[in-house]
Design an enzyme around this catalytic site. Structure first.
Site, mmCIF file in Angstrom:
data_model
loop_
_atom_site.group_PDB
_atom_site.id
_atom_site.type_symbol
_atom_site.label_atom_id
_atom_site.label_comp_id
_atom_site.label_asym_id
_atom_site.label_seq_id
_atom_site.Cartn_x
_atom_site.Cartn_y
_atom_site.Cartn_z
ATOM 1 N N ASP A 1 -86.804 -25.624 -9.410
ATOM 2 C CA ASP A 1 -87.803 -24.552 -9.379
ATOM 3 C C ASP A 1 -88.936 -25.006 -8.462
ATOM 4 O OD1 ASP A 1 -88.159 -21.951 -11.509
ATOM 5 O OD2 ASP A 1 -89.908 -22.498 -10.304
ATOM 6 N N LEU B 1 -76.968 -10.706 -18.788
ATOM 7 C CA LEU B 1 -77.555 -11.144 -20.065
ATOM 8 C C LEU B 1 -78.790 -10.326 -20.410
ATOM 9 C CD1 LEU B 1 -80.395 -12.854 -19.503
ATOM 10 C CD2 LEU B 1 -78.834 -14.626 -18.825
ATOM 11 N N CYS C 1 -86.017 -5.742 -16.142
ATOM 12 C CA CYS C 1 -84.832 -5.331 -15.381
ATOM 13 C C CYS C 1 -84.665 -3.827 -15.224
ATOM 14 C CB CYS C 1 -83.581 -5.910 -16.031
ATOM 15 S SG CYS C 1 -83.437 -7.673 -15.725
ATOM 16 N N ARG D 1 -93.083 -8.233 -18.947
ATOM 17 C CA ARG D 1 -92.925 -7.462 -17.715
ATOM 18 C C ARG D 1 -92.573 -6.012 -18.037
ATOM 19 N NH1 ARG D 1 -89.179 -11.695 -14.410
ATOM 20 N NH2 ARG D 1 -88.406 -12.087 -16.516
HETATM 21 N N1 LIG Z 1 -84.419 -11.549 -17.154
HETATM 22 C C1 LIG Z 1 -83.314 -10.895 -17.391
HETATM 23 O O1 LIG Z 1 -83.070 -10.433 -18.505
HETATM 24 C C2 LIG Z 1 -82.303 -10.679 -16.296
HETATM 25 C C3 LIG Z 1 -80.996 -10.272 -16.625
HETATM 26 C C4 LIG Z 1 -80.071 -10.067 -15.614
HETATM 27 C C5 LIG Z 1 -80.440 -10.246 -14.294
HETATM 28 N N2 LIG Z 1 -81.720 -10.618 -13.992
HETATM 29 C C6 LIG Z 1 -82.072 -10.823 -12.582
HETATM 30 O O2 LIG Z 1 -82.052 -12.214 -12.323
HETATM 31 C C7 LIG Z 1 -83.096 -12.574 -11.407
HETATM 32 C C8 LIG Z 1 -84.007 -13.605 -12.047
HETATM 33 O O3 LIG Z 1 -84.618 -13.010 -13.165
HETATM 34 P P1 LIG Z 1 -85.490 -13.880 -14.198
HETATM 35 O O4 LIG Z 1 -85.912 -12.957 -15.266
HETATM 36 O O5 LIG Z 1 -84.757 -15.129 -14.538
HETATM 37 O O6 LIG Z 1 -86.745 -14.230 -13.236
HETATM 38 P P2 LIG Z 1 -87.944 -15.245 -13.529
HETATM 39 O O7 LIG Z 1 -89.095 -14.704 -12.792
HETATM 40 O O8 LIG Z 1 -88.043 -15.512 -14.996
HETATM 41 O O9 LIG Z 1 -87.466 -16.605 -12.836
HETATM 42 C C9 LIG Z 1 -87.350 -16.811 -11.467
HETATM 43 C C10 LIG Z 1 -87.655 -18.277 -11.195
HETATM 44 O O10 LIG Z 1 -87.314 -18.584 -9.843
HETATM 45 C C11 LIG Z 1 -88.265 -19.504 -9.360
HETATM 46 N N3 LIG Z 1 -88.184 -19.549 -7.889
HETATM 47 C C12 LIG Z 1 -88.594 -18.622 -6.998
HETATM 48 N N4 LIG Z 1 -88.287 -19.015 -5.738
HETATM 49 C C13 LIG Z 1 -87.676 -20.230 -5.847
HETATM 50 C C14 LIG Z 1 -87.121 -21.145 -4.919
HETATM 51 N N5 LIG Z 1 -87.132 -20.920 -3.592
HETATM 52 N N6 LIG Z 1 -86.561 -22.287 -5.378
HETATM 53 C C15 LIG Z 1 -86.547 -22.532 -6.708
HETATM 54 N N7 LIG Z 1 -87.056 -21.708 -7.634
HETATM 55 C C16 LIG Z 1 -87.608 -20.560 -7.207
HETATM 56 C C17 LIG Z 1 -89.570 -18.996 -9.931
HETATM 57 O O11 LIG Z 1 -90.580 -19.974 -9.889
HETATM 58 C C18 LIG Z 1 -89.136 -18.613 -11.344
HETATM 59 O O12 LIG Z 1 -89.263 -19.721 -12.227
HETATM 60 C C19 LIG Z 1 -83.775 -11.259 -11.038
HETATM 61 O O13 LIG Z 1 -83.187 -10.753 -9.882
HETATM 62 C C20 LIG Z 1 -83.454 -10.364 -12.219
HETATM 63 O O14 LIG Z 1 -83.458 -9.008 -11.863
HETATM 64 C C21 LIG Z 1 -82.645 -10.854 -14.954
#
Ligand SMILES: NC(=O)c1ccc[n+]([C@@H]2O[C@H](COP(=O)([O-])OP(=O)(O)OC[C@H]3O[C@@H](n4cnc5c(N)ncnc54)[C@H](O)[C@@H]3O)[C@@H](O)[C@H]2O)c1
Length: 432
Positions: free
Chosen positions: A34, A146, A255, A322
């Site tokens: 991260d 998820l 999402c 969010r």
């Molecule tokens: N949260 C959910 O329930 C869920 C479910 C399915 C899909 N998604 C999708 O998955 C993706 C991630 O969602 P999330 O909720 O986990 O997001 P999040 O914001 O909780 O986590 C993203 C992480 O990525 C890190 N990051 C950003 N750029 C980076 C880089 N270059 N190198 C390393 N780390 C980096 C950020 O610091 C953050 O910790 C999104 O596209 C979302 O739409 C989310």
């Protein structure tokens, strides 16, 4: 591919950390990276940056196989399969903001023996663009389905796994399919664009179901039907199914809102007006505001009234704020001149920053003290167990608006409160 193929994960948010921990649980070595140094330091110290049931045990239980780092080199040195799990929030136009994805792709770089596995939710066409920019890098779309609150179970017991790849990248798609085999779920192999669309279309369909039942609820209020009964009757039809048919204060979270507007925008950018999704979004925005109308109906002007919110997170078992419905509701209440007090079992810390004018309570009973109305906004199980007679005693005006149709209306009314649900028969006067 060996059974213990090492895995790289970019981003340790909800998706990245769950992906890392679950693959570690299967016996893989995982290097998770991260860019937020404090997050990595917390993870290295065994602390989770957010609330997700069951995840802490998985992370600590697999500590020997899990490495958390801020360095990209460690990931690239260890793994040929790199799961990209960075955020894709909405821009002001409603498109997905791909800046974090683009940065991650640049950092991974192009190498013939390396594969980028896209878990982030991205617009259809993203894979094609990345492949054009980094032709040597194998590209696999493996969208994540998820749900926060049950993320570990959802990851380990998926309904299906979707794996999209183009010609020449079959080796990577095969390797990803092999990783997922132990979960025993159907694996759908497609091209990249179709895999990307499966994710967006699934979320848009779920949102459509929610907006649909919310409109049925609103009509039910007018004509005297009970939407929970209607939903039960509809859900027993195999072709419809019972899930995502609970009327309430609208869909929210990290999402559904962004993915629905992302798909609508994607369609618009390609010259197609996605009329249905335009309505789904509008219905949802209006639905969040309907709770105010229910308060007005009983209290008239809300100026100077004290309104208690039970729950702030967008759903139970998470502290994710969010797009939470509570944000819209609190803002509307404040602009109507009401004083807002709230209690959430885990989201207080995140909510404090977003809702600086809201008074935070340490328990539901403290929150309802002296309130003119209580609005249930997150269906935390503990709220179903409240002593309603005690709630009634503490309140100034005994009005309860159940924004999730979560409570036993009769039990609440029997305690002397006025109960207002969503799409349920109009509130009767308190009985006691
Ligand atoms: N949260 C959910 O329930 C869920 C479910 C399915 C899909 N998604 C999708 O998955 C993706 C991630 O969602 P999330 O909720 O986990 O997001 P999040 O914001 O909780 O986590 C993203 C992480 O990525 C890190 N990051 C950003 N750029 C980076 C880089 N270059 N190198 C390393 N780390 C980096 C950020 O610091 C953050 O910790 C999104 O596209 C979302 O739409 C989310």
């Amino acid at each position: 591919m060996s059974e213990r193929e090492p895995i790289g994960v970019i981003g340790t948010g909800w998706v990245g950390l769950v992906t890392a921990a679950c693959f570690a649980e299967l016996g893989h070595r995982v290097v998770a990276r991260d860019i937020v140094a404090e997050k990595v330091a917390a993870l290295q110290a065994g602390e989770l940056p957010f609330h997700e049931p069951g995840l802490a045990d998985l992370v600590t239980g697999n500590a020997e196989r899990l490495t958390f780092t801020t360095g990209i080199a460690e990931v690239l040195d260890e793994a040929r399969l790199i799961f990209v799990c960075v955020q894709t929030p909405p821009t002001h136009s409603g498109d997905a903001d791909l800046s974090a994805v683009i940065r991650a792709v640049e950092e991974i770089g192009s190498a013939p023996d390396r594969a980028l596995v896209m878990k982030s939710t991205v617009p259809v066409g993203t894979g094609k663009t990345i492949k054009r920019e980094a032709p040597e890098l194998a590209y696999v779309s493996c969208p994540e389905f998820l749900r926060e609150g049950t993320a570990v179970k959802d990851f380990m017991e998926p309904d299906r796994v979707v794996i999209g790849a183009g010609t020449g990248d079959e080796w990577a798609a095969n390797a990803v399919a092999e990783l997922y085999e132990p979960f025993g779920a159907p694996i759908l192999r497609t091209d990249v664009a179709s895999a990307e669309m499966v994710k967006l279309a699934s979320n848009a369909f779920l949102a459509t179901k929610i907006s649909f039942i919310n409109e049925i609820a609103n009509v039910s209020e007018e004509v005297g039907a009970e939407v929970t009964e209607v939903a039960r009757g509809m859900g027993l039809d195999d072709r419809i199914g019972p899930k995502f048919l609970r009327a309430g204060a609208g869909y929210s979270g990290s999402c559904l809102p962004k993915d629905v507007s992302g798909l609508k925008q994607l369609a618009g950018n390609s010259g197609y007006h996605f009329q249905l999704l335009t309505s789904v979004i509008e219905v949802n925005e209006l639905q969040k505001r309907r709770l105010i109308g229910k308060l007005n109906k009983h209290l008239g002007s809300l100026a100077g009234k004290r309104v208690a919110l039970l729950g702030l997170a967008f759903k139970p078992d998470t502290d994710d704020m969010r797009e939470a419905a509570s944000l819209v509701l609190a803002a509307r209440l404040e602009s109507e001149g009401a004083a807002v007090v709230a209690y959430d079992p885990v989201a207080e810390e995140r909510a404090r920053e977003l809702l600086p004018a809201v008074e935070m309570s340490q328990s539901a009973m403290d929150a309802v003290d002296g309130a003119d109305a209580v609005v249930l906004i997150t269906e935390w199980p503990e709220f179903a167990e409240l002593d309603w007679a005690e709630v009634r005693k503490r309140m100034n005006t005994p009005l309860l608006v159940d924004g999730r149709n979560f409570l036993d209306a009769e039990a609440v009314r029997a305690a002397g409160l006025t109960y207002e649900g969503i799409g349920r028969p109009s509130a009767s006067e308190p009985q006691g």
